[in-house]
Scaffold this motif. Structure first.
Motif, PDB file in Angstrom:
ATOM      1  N   THR A   1      30.303 -66.417 -14.060  1.00 29.17           N
ATOM      2  CA  THR A   1      29.498 -65.363 -13.631  1.00 29.17           C
ATOM      3  C   THR A   1      27.949 -65.555 -14.254  1.00 29.17           C
ATOM      4  O   THR A   1      27.984 -65.683 -15.618  1.00 29.17           O
ATOM      5  CB  THR A   1      29.904 -63.999 -13.351  1.00 29.17           C
ATOM      6  N   ARG A   2      27.188 -65.241 -13.676  1.00 30.59           N
ATOM      7  CA  ARG A   2      25.751 -64.901 -14.140  1.00 30.59           C
ATOM      8  C   ARG A   2      25.173 -63.561 -14.027  1.00 30.59           C
ATOM      9  O   ARG A   2      25.110 -63.448 -12.534  1.00 30.59           O
ATOM     10  CB  ARG A   2      24.834 -66.027 -13.935  1.00 30.59           C
ATOM     11  N   ASN A   3      25.102 -62.731 -15.026  1.00 32.26           N
ATOM     12  CA  ASN A   3      24.538 -61.112 -14.648  1.00 32.26           C
ATOM     13  C   ASN A   3      25.708 -60.595 -13.636  1.00 32.26           C
ATOM     14  O   ASN A   3      25.016 -59.841 -12.722  1.00 32.26           O
ATOM     15  CB  ASN A   3      23.298 -61.346 -13.904  1.00 32.26           C
ATOM     16  N   GLY A   4      27.012 -60.870 -13.723  1.00 31.21           N
ATOM     17  CA  GLY A   4      27.837 -60.331 -12.883  1.00 31.21           C
ATOM     18  C   GLY A   4      28.022 -60.838 -11.241  1.00 31.21           C
ATOM     19  O   GLY A   4      28.914 -60.471 -10.549  1.00 31.21           O
ATOM     20  N   GLN A   5      27.118 -61.851 -10.977  1.00 30.00           N
ATOM     21  CA  GLN A   5      27.156 -62.662  -9.858  1.00 30.00           C
ATOM     22  C   GLN A   5      27.927 -64.015  -9.840  1.00 30.00           C
ATOM     23  O   GLN A   5      27.732 -64.632 -10.920  1.00 30.00           O
ATOM     24  CB  GLN A   5      25.943 -62.959  -9.379  1.00 30.00           C
ATOM     25  N   PRO A   6      28.697 -64.473  -8.869  1.00 27.91           N
ATOM     26  CA  PRO A   6      29.174 -65.958  -9.034  1.00 27.91           C
ATOM     27  C   PRO A   6      28.244 -66.961  -9.332  1.00 27.91           C
ATOM     28  O   PRO A   6      27.128 -67.037  -8.657  1.00 27.91           O
ATOM     29  CB  PRO A   6      29.934 -66.045  -7.591  1.00 27.91           C
ATOM     30  N   PHE A   7      28.469 -67.821 -10.440  1.00 26.91           N
ATOM     31  CA  PHE A   7      27.548 -68.794 -10.672  1.00 26.91           C
ATOM     32  C   PHE A   7      28.457 -70.216 -10.287  1.00 26.91           C
ATOM     33  O   PHE A   7      27.861 -71.067 -10.051  1.00 26.91           O
ATOM     34  CB  PHE A   7      27.349 -68.705 -12.068  1.00 26.91           C
ATOM     35  N   ALA A   8      29.722 -70.435 -10.958  1.00 24.09           N
ATOM     36  CA  ALA A   8      30.279 -71.653 -10.664  1.00 24.09           C
ATOM     37  C   ALA A   8      31.831 -71.452 -10.930  1.00 24.09           C
ATOM     38  O   ALA A   8      32.211 -70.438 -11.327  1.00 24.09           O
ATOM     39  CB  ALA A   8      29.925 -72.784 -11.850  1.00 24.09           C
ATOM     40  N   GLU A   9      32.646 -72.470 -10.396  1.00 23.11           N
ATOM     41  CA  GLU A   9      33.976 -72.442 -10.324  1.00 23.11           C
ATOM     42  C   GLU A   9      34.349 -73.831 -10.626  1.00 23.11           C
ATOM     43  O   GLU A   9      34.250 -74.800 -10.128  1.00 23.11           O
ATOM     44  CB  GLU A   9      34.639 -71.951  -9.056  1.00 23.11           C
ATOM     45  N   ILE A  10      35.519 -73.913 -11.655  1.00 21.60           N
ATOM     46  CA  ILE A  10      35.890 -75.013 -12.398  1.00 21.60           C
ATOM     47  C   ILE A  10      37.318 -75.031 -11.722  1.00 21.60           C
ATOM     48  O   ILE A  10      38.176 -74.324 -12.386  1.00 21.60           O
ATOM     49  CB  ILE A  10      35.676 -75.273 -13.814  1.00 21.60           C
ATOM     50  N   ASP A  11      37.798 -76.029 -10.772  1.00 18.58           N
ATOM     51  CA  ASP A  11      39.204 -76.288 -10.545  1.00 18.58           C
ATOM     52  C   ASP A  11      39.771 -77.280 -11.589  1.00 18.58           C
ATOM     53  O   ASP A  11      39.072 -78.343 -11.913  1.00 18.58           O
ATOM     54  CB  ASP A  11      39.551 -76.437  -9.197  1.00 18.58           C
ATOM     55  N   ASN A  12      41.258 -77.422 -11.604  1.00 18.67           N
ATOM     56  CA  ASN A  12      41.699 -78.399 -12.497  1.00 18.67           C
ATOM     57  C   ASN A  12      40.888 -78.485 -13.924  1.00 18.67           C
ATOM     58  O   ASN A  12      40.860 -79.433 -14.557  1.00 18.67           O
ATOM     59  CB  ASN A  12      41.672 -79.776 -11.926  1.00 18.67           C
ATOM     60  N   ALA A  13      40.601 -77.130 -14.428  1.00 22.80           N
ATOM     61  CA  ALA A  13      39.943 -77.160 -15.562  1.00 22.80           C
ATOM     62  C   ALA A  13      40.668 -77.462 -16.864  1.00 22.80           C
ATOM     63  O   ALA A  13      41.820 -76.794 -16.890  1.00 22.80           O
ATOM     64  CB  ALA A  13      39.070 -75.756 -15.895  1.00 22.80           C
ATOM     65  N   ASP A  14      40.253 -78.391 -17.751  1.00 24.17           N
ATOM     66  CA  ASP A  14      40.943 -78.346 -18.987  1.00 24.17           C
ATOM     67  C   ASP A  14      40.276 -77.934 -19.963  1.00 24.17           C
ATOM     68  O   ASP A  14      38.900 -78.521 -20.295  1.00 24.17           O
ATOM     69  CB  ASP A  14      41.266 -79.973 -19.074  1.00 24.17           C
ATOM     70  N   ILE A  15      40.673 -77.173 -20.710  1.00 25.24           N
ATOM     71  CA  ILE A  15      39.790 -76.276 -21.915  1.00 25.24           C
ATOM     72  C   ILE A  15      40.310 -76.849 -23.234  1.00 25.24           C
ATOM     73  O   ILE A  15      40.078 -76.070 -24.328  1.00 25.24           O
ATOM     74  CB  ILE A  15      39.555 -74.889 -21.716  1.00 25.24           C
ATOM     75  N   THR A  16      41.313 -77.662 -23.365  1.00 28.15           N
ATOM     76  CA  THR A  16      42.177 -78.021 -24.346  1.00 28.15           C
ATOM     77  C   THR A  16      41.044 -78.922 -25.625  1.00 28.15           C
ATOM     78  O   THR A  16      41.219 -78.822 -26.917  1.00 28.15           O
ATOM     79  CB  THR A  16      43.242 -78.614 -24.263  1.00 28.15           C
ATOM     80  N   GLY A  17      39.913 -79.543 -25.248  1.00 27.32           N
ATOM     81  CA  GLY A  17      39.280 -80.269 -26.178  1.00 27.32           C
ATOM     82  C   GLY A  17      37.893 -79.375 -26.486  1.00 27.32           C
ATOM     83  O   GLY A  17      37.743 -78.391 -26.501  1.00 27.32           O
ATOM     84  N   ASP A  18      36.920 -80.321 -26.846  1.00 30.70           N
ATOM     85  CA  ASP A  18      35.606 -79.837 -27.296  1.00 30.70           C
ATOM     86  C   ASP A  18      34.678 -79.418 -25.753  1.00 30.70           C
ATOM     87  O   ASP A  18      33.520 -79.335 -26.074  1.00 30.70           O
ATOM     88  CB  ASP A  18      34.715 -80.642 -28.080  1.00 30.70           C
ATOM     89  N   LYS A  19      35.344 -79.963 -24.673  1.00 30.06           N
ATOM     90  CA  LYS A  19      34.547 -79.758 -23.480  1.00 30.06           C
ATOM     91  C   LYS A  19      35.183 -79.120 -22.540  1.00 30.06           C
ATOM     92  O   LYS A  19      36.450 -79.145 -22.534  1.00 30.06           O
ATOM     93  CB  LYS A  19      34.159 -81.077 -22.995  1.00 30.06           C
ATOM     94  N   ILE A  20      34.858 -78.325 -21.552  1.00 31.49           N
ATOM     95  CA  ILE A  20      35.444 -78.102 -20.506  1.00 31.49           C
ATOM     96  C   ILE A  20      35.253 -78.630 -19.283  1.00 31.49           C
ATOM     97  O   ILE A  20      34.275 -79.241 -18.725  1.00 31.49           O
ATOM     98  CB  ILE A  20      34.748 -76.484 -20.011  1.00 31.49           C
ATOM     99  N   THR A  21      36.329 -79.665 -19.045  1.00 33.40           N
ATOM    100  CA  THR A  21      36.366 -80.589 -17.692  1.00 33.40           C
ATOM    101  C   THR A  21      37.057 -80.124 -16.545  1.00 33.40           C
ATOM    102  O   THR A  21      37.870 -79.139 -16.793  1.00 33.40           O
ATOM    103  CB  THR A  21      36.759 -82.004 -18.112  1.00 33.40           C
ATOM    104  N   GLY A  22      36.667 -80.904 -15.556  1.00 36.75           N
ATOM    105  CA  GLY A  22      37.152 -80.349 -14.166  1.00 36.75           C
ATOM    106  C   GLY A  22      36.321 -80.758 -13.002  1.00 36.75           C
ATOM    107  O   GLY A  22      35.350 -81.163 -13.228  1.00 36.75           O
ATOM    108  N   ASP A  23      36.827 -80.018 -11.766  1.00 32.80           N
ATOM    109  CA  ASP A  23      36.316 -80.180 -10.712  1.00 32.80           C
ATOM    110  C   ASP A  23      35.154 -78.875 -10.444  1.00 32.80           C
ATOM    111  O   ASP A  23      35.648 -77.822 -10.140  1.00 32.80           O
ATOM    112  CB  ASP A  23      37.080 -80.237  -9.420  1.00 32.80           C
ATOM    113  N   ILE A  24      33.811 -79.015 -10.901  1.00 28.25           N
ATOM    114  CA  ILE A  24      33.080 -77.901 -10.737  1.00 28.25           C
ATOM    115  C   ILE A  24      32.460 -77.866  -9.593  1.00 28.25           C
ATOM    116  O   ILE A  24      31.884 -78.726  -8.949  1.00 28.25           O
ATOM    117  CB  ILE A  24      32.324 -78.076 -12.077  1.00 28.25           C
ATOM    118  N   GLU A  25      32.188 -76.638  -9.205  1.00 29.32           N
ATOM    119  CA  GLU A  25      31.479 -76.303  -7.986  1.00 29.32           C
ATOM    120  C   GLU A  25      30.312 -75.294  -8.146  1.00 29.32           C
ATOM    121  O   GLU A  25      30.933 -74.102  -8.652  1.00 29.32           O
ATOM    122  CB  GLU A  25      32.247 -75.982  -6.844  1.00 29.32           C
TER     123      GLU A  25
END
Length: 483
Positions: free
Chosen positions: A204-228
């Motif tokens: 969210t940005r300032n409380g409003q929806p900004f983006a959503e990442i499906d199949n998100a992998d946060i285990t490494g140094d990047k957040i990867t996945g299908d972002i919209e």
């Protein structure tokens, strides 16, 4: 020995024997511990590290002894974030509650009728059911911990959701970062404090929806996945977990044709090349998808211009350094974004603006002086200056004074009763001072507002009341009226 003594002793022994036999008959053996599950002959499906486990709180099915009032409370998880502590309702003999949990150690307390019976750290493993068993009898109470495989690993067709409380009840989102108005929350599998597998990241940005990442992998140094992204943008780089920004050098494209390549602050363009929808290109700092700070603007039709402050574009005014492939660098002149013939034209327009600004300032000063004088005169004269038509804050009452200082006046007020509207009217003469008004009333009439029929005639006592007037607000005896 006297006759009868033996008989008494015999009877006594017999009664005692009968009593002991009766006690042994009604005393049950201690409740047997919960039997361990019989090993299945069917091979178990392997558990994945990202699989959840569960804790099942079961009550001995026996109806003897402390068979009611049992509660389990899970206070906290040792390492996992997002866990929501909970307490079961009171359970009785044979009842069970089972909760899906991410693998970790959990602080578990067991109560009976509000009294703490057991407290320990209990491990939950992937694909395993950890059983907290309230065992009791007439003379004992105990809490036992055991473990058994998830039934779904034995038979994938078993629907465990029928009795198992879902993970959404026991876990909420985990906050990954909060930066510059952005907040990212992760919902997904975790194991002993570490994210495993893939989940969902909502930003969210300032409380409003900004983006959503499906199949998100946060285990490494990047957040990867299908972002919209909510605004339809497309970014060819990933989000860096450590520095909290999109990878430097990534390109962002918006639906209107604008694109940016460079460095970012979180998800916002910071500095680089901004290609605008009209084809113009800005190289320099960027804020809110617009030029900002010192940089160079290249026109879509050719040529360039140096801007000391990009925020001035596209309404830049002044002298700038310009050039092009076939035009040597030199001065160029703009007013409000329009290119001028030279410095003389720019000087003429700037002088015109200066004169207009001076006239506007002079007019504003004159207006302020006039208003100040009027307020001063009104303050000095007070109620002596009041005349005209005034209305109260409700709009239902109107007061008329025909001249300053003294004169004749009229007062009209409307009231309501049930579905009818009534009108009260009275005339008067008055004399004012700066801070008072003396009123002599005539006869007043109370009538039906719709028909005009007079319902009552009345007299009102005359007198003097406090009064103040500031040129707009008239206050008589504490009641406010405005012109």
């Amino acid at each position: 020995m006297k006759p009868g003594v033996t008989m008494i002793r015999t009877m006594t022994v017999g009664i005692l024997a009968i009593g002991l036999a009766a006690c042994q008959t009604v005393t049950p053996s201690p409740s047997a511990p919960a039997p361990s599950p019989v090993p299945s002959q069917t091979p178990l499906a392997p558990a994945n590290v990202s699989d959840p486990g569960s804790i099942a709180f079961r009550i001995n099915p026996s109806g003897n002894g402390a068979y009611y009032g049992w509660q389990m409370q899970i206070v906290k998880a040792a390492r996992n974030k997002g866990f929501k502590p909970f307490t079961t309702e009171q359970l009785s003999a044979g009842q069970m509650k089972e909760y899906t949990l991410w693998p970790d150690s959990y602080q578990v307390r067991v109560y009976r009728l509000g009294e703490l019976k057991s407290e320990s750290w209990v491990d939950v493993l992937p694909g395993e059911v950890t059983v907290v068993y309230a065992d009791y009898g007439l003379f004992s109470e105990d809490v036992k911990i055991s473990r058994e495989p998830d039934p779904a690993r034995i038979d994938p067709n078993i629907d465990t959701t029928i009795w198992r409380i879902p993970i959404s009840t026991t876990y909420g989102p985990e906050t990954l970062f909060t930066d510059d108005g952005y907040q990212a929350e992760y919902t997904g599998p975790k194991n002993n404090g570490n994210p495993v597998g893939t989940g969902t990241v909502e930003i969210t940005r300032n409380g409003q929806p900004f983006a959503e990442i499906d199949n998100a992998d946060i285990t490494g140094d990047k957040i990867t996945g299908d972002i919209e992204y909510a605004d339809g943008r497309v970014v060819d780089g990933d989000y860096l977990s450590d520095s909290h920004q999109i990878e430097p050098g990534s390109t962002t494209k918006w639906p209107d044709g604008t694109s940016f390549t460079g460095t970012y602050r979180v998800f916002d363009p910071l500095e680089g090349e901004l290609r605008m929808a009209d084809g113009n290109v800005w190289q320099g700092p960027v804020r809110e998808r617009k030029p900002s700070g010192q940089g160079r603007l290249t026109w879509w039709e050719g040529g360039w211009m140096e801007l000391p402050e990009g925020l001035a574009f596209p309404n830049q005014t002044g002298e700038f350094v310009c050039g092009g492939e076939t035009v040597p660098a030199g001065e160029c002149y703009y007013y409000g974004g329009e290119k001028l013939s030279g410095p003389d034209e720019l000087a003429t327009l700037i002088e015109r603006d200066r004169q207009l600004a001076a006239k506007a300032a002079e007019a504003a000063a004159q207006k302020a002086a006039t208003e100040a004088t009027q307020q001063q005169v009104a303050a000095q004269g007070g109620c002596r200056n009041a005349s005209g038509t005034f209305r109260d804050n409700t709009g239902n009452s109107t007061l008329q004074l025909d001249s300053p200082g003294q004169g004749s006046g009229n007062f009209v007020s409307y009231t309501y009763g049930s579905a009818q509207k009534y009108r009260f009217e009275i005339g008067f003469t008055y004399v004012t001072t700066p801070d008072s008004i003396s009123v002599t009333y005539g006869n007043g009439t109370y009538s039906d507002a719709a028909t005009g029929q007079v319902l009552q005639r009345m007299s009102v006592p005359s007198g003097t009341v406090p009064c103040r007037f500031d040129g707009n607000l008239l206050v008589m005896d504490g009641v406010e009226y405005r012109q």
